[in-house]
Structures are given as structure tokens and as C-alpha cells.
Design an enzyme around this catalytic site. Sequence first.
Site, PDB file in Angstrom:
ATOM      1  N   LYS A 121       0.764  -1.279  -0.009  1.00 39.96           N
ATOM      2  CA  LYS A 121      -0.058   0.079  -0.099  1.00 39.96           C
ATOM      3  C   LYS A 121       0.828   1.310   0.123  1.00 39.96           C
ATOM      4  O   LYS A 121       0.562   2.281  -0.953  1.00 39.96           O
ATOM      5  CB  LYS A 121      -0.875   0.011   1.370  1.00 39.96           C
ATOM      6  N   THR A 122       1.866   1.461   0.876  1.00 39.69           N
ATOM      7  CA  THR A 122       2.705   2.364   0.905  1.00 39.69           C
ATOM      8  C   THR A 122       3.278   2.765  -0.018  1.00 39.69           C
ATOM      9  O   THR A 122       3.514   4.058  -0.642  1.00 39.69           O
ATOM     10  CB  THR A 122       3.528   2.207   2.060  1.00 39.69           C
ATOM     11  N   GLU A 165      -3.679   5.849   1.489  1.00 38.91           N
ATOM     12  CA  GLU A 165      -3.255   4.574   1.916  1.00 38.91           C
ATOM     13  C   GLU A 165      -4.625   3.983   2.703  1.00 38.91           C
ATOM     14  O   GLU A 165      -5.051   4.930   3.852  1.00 38.91           O
ATOM     15  CB  GLU A 165      -1.965   4.307   2.394  1.00 38.91           C
TER      16      GLU A 165
END
Length: 470
Positions: A121-122, A165
Amino acid sequence: MAPAVPGTLERPHFIGIGGAGMSGIAKILAQRGAKVAGSDAKDSPTADALRALGATVHIGHAAAHLAEDASCVVVSSAIRADNPELVRAAELSVPVVHRSDALASVMTGLRSIAVAGTHGKTTTTSMLAVALSGLDLGPSYAIGGDLEGPGTNASHGGGDIFVAEADESDRSFQKYDPEVAIVLNVELDHHANYASMDEIYESFETFIGKVVPGGTLVISADQPGAVELTSRVRDRSGLNVVTYGESENADVRIHKITPRGLTSEVTILLAGRFLTFTVSVPGRHYANNAVAALAAGVALGIPAHNLASAIGGYTGVKRRLQLKGEAAGVQVIDSYAHHPTEMTADLEAMRSAVAAGTRLLVVFQPHLFSRTQELGTEMGQALALADASVVLDIYPAREDPIPGVTSELIVNAALAASAAVTPVHDKAAVPAAVAGMVKPGDLVLTMGAGDVTDLGPAILAHLTHSGPAN
């Protein structure tokens, strides 16, 4: 023009303001003109960055830190009910707002992209933030890690796009109403909140159900959990589904990934045309993240060739295969990987990036007792990909110990997989232990989501002063 600050968030007090998720929202609100305050357990560069934006940051938690005129108290799932500032909020009848609700509020009125998945995600959120910024689109963004370029995890931009995110760990990603949702992968994790894969699927289905009518789901065509999720949601009315990956059936198909040292060259087939671009971090999983980011941008109407070029400007996120330095001929790289899939991906990425014969030594710190209880065997098996490993005690984060759950579970699994593994219970002893194992030309990977990241500089300092023992 900046979106208005919701009344409840005009004078927010953040408990744990230095955390990755909390600090990002606090920064955006401060940039929009809110009177931001908060507290954290210890001082940090993040606290200093917030002060530079005009926020008041207290160190330590105390009832007196909460101003009587606070419009709300913002908390994450990690904040315990007996926190003195939370108790004081109840006494003053100050509304309590969950972090996810605060983020949803600052996203309101903007075209949002929400990036979800068990892993990646990051990185994917960061790639989008960098690419959209490079195209002068002025995105706002909230990320779970600091970008190497701008050096921050969040910013209020002047454009109409917000990239966020989206955290599935406590189901908080169900609060958002994105125009584009990305699902990178779906696996069982966060065992304190999910008892089964069925619960995970149900949670992701709810998240996808929040995509605005006519919006788009960008989802992996390769990862089994994502494929299953796609079969569950593909026929939903008003939802456009775009798959990406190496599968022949992918809408955005990855034709080739060519490793080039610490970068990769990626060729995709999109709308009948081949497009090649560079990803400035190594490994197949990062290449996949880049393609997901590109597909999401295209879903917003941004030309693919512009996005491809701009993604090449992404230089990484702190703690995602971040080079910390070199001493005595030994490189030290930091990895946030803490789930077996992530661990395997980062080790395979480094194998593909370094010269043949380079030895990989991992310093691994397990994260959470519940995760270790459920996935300790797989963690140990992942460590077998390294030439040697040091395993620390479990980093508890928000959890209390679970009887019988220790890092010994991982050590034993690693030994059973024929890995060379050494348990080290004293974190301070790690630099000397590593120096006794490495030789010039080796690569050391500090790995985990806890404070193992602090060991990179300590290992480099020890090697600079004393050199490797071999």
C-alpha cells in the site's frame, strides 16, 4: 483553494500524533489552517515537522495536554481506553473521532484514490503521489511512510485529487468513498481483528462497495486472493473493474520485467499498445505496484505515457529497501517487511539486484505476538532465502504478550528449513553479532515493522569503528 476544514476538526487534538497515519492527517489539517495539537510518547523528526507547520506537540501523555477548547480528540485503534487524554476528553465532553473518519473528512469533495491490500500500500500510494506531483496536478496525499524526495508522508495540494493509503487492519478503509480503489492483494493478516479469509473477503467487499457509482476498481489479476475477490464483485452495477498483472487475461498486462541493478524496466500492454518505463526500485512486486498505480491514474483520465514517465521519478519510501549506507565493504539496507509474503518478496528482489555470490544477512524483528502466533512458521521459512539471519525478540507494538508465543517459533521453523539462524535477545548486542558474521561484499538487510530500523546506523557505526570480524 483549500477545501474547508470541517467544524469538528478546526481545533483537533491527536493522541499519538507522531504515528505514520495520524501525523499525515494532522499535517494536512495544519496546512489547511486548522489549529492542530497533540501528543506522542517521544520526540521525533515527525514532531518537529508538525511544529514547523504550527502544530502544538506535547511529549508524553497527560490530561493537562488536552486544551479545553479542543473541537475533537482524534484516536487510532492503538489508543487504549485508559489513556489520560482520552479520559479527560470524556470529562470535558469533547467528541472522539477515529483516525479513519478524520481522513475521510479531509478527502471529502476531492477525486480520491484509495490504495488497499495486505502488502504494497505505502509503495503504491507513494508512486501515485510522486507521479501526480511530477505532472503538476497538485495532489493531496496521506501515506504510511515518508517519501524519499519530499521527505514527508502527507501534503495538502492545490489540485482536485487525493491519494490515500487505505488500511484494512481494523476495517477503517470501509469509511472512504473513492473514485478509484486499488486492491493489490488479499491475504489473511491482522489476526486480532480477522478470524478467517471469509472475514477478510467480506471486509474488502464492503470497501469496494463504497466506490462511487461509475468508479473503478483496479485489482491484481495474478494474486489468488485478489482473483477470488474479483469474482465476487465483478458483476456489481456501476463498478468498472480493471485487472493488471502478468496473466494473459489482465486488462493491463505486464509483458516483461527486466532487472537492471537496483531498478527495473517494465513493459506493459495497454489498450493494444506496448509501453515501457523504469521503476527505480528493484523487484517484481515493486514493478507490479507501479503498474497498479499507472492503471489507477489512467482510470482518472490521465494519459498513460505521461504517467509512465512520471512514475520513473519515484525514488522510494523510507524503510522500503532503503539503502542506509556502506561500511567496511558491507552495505546495509532497511526493509519494513514483516509478513512472510513481504519478506520473501524483498529477499527475492535483493537476490535479483545484487551481483552473483553476494551474501545476504537478515536482521529480523517479528512484529506483533498475534502475527507471530499465526505466521511464525512461514516467517522462518522465508528466512531460509537468506544466507544467514539474526532473529530478535517480538516487537509488541499495541499488543500484550501471548503465553508461549516468542521469536523461538520463528527460529525453530528457520532451522527446520535448513536456514542459518541465530537468536539475539539483546538488541544492543546485534551490531557486534553482525560484525562477527559478515565479510566485505556482503549485504545486511534489517527487516521488520518495529524499531529494528534503528539498528542500521548502529551496525554501520560498529563496522566503521571495528570492521567485520571475518
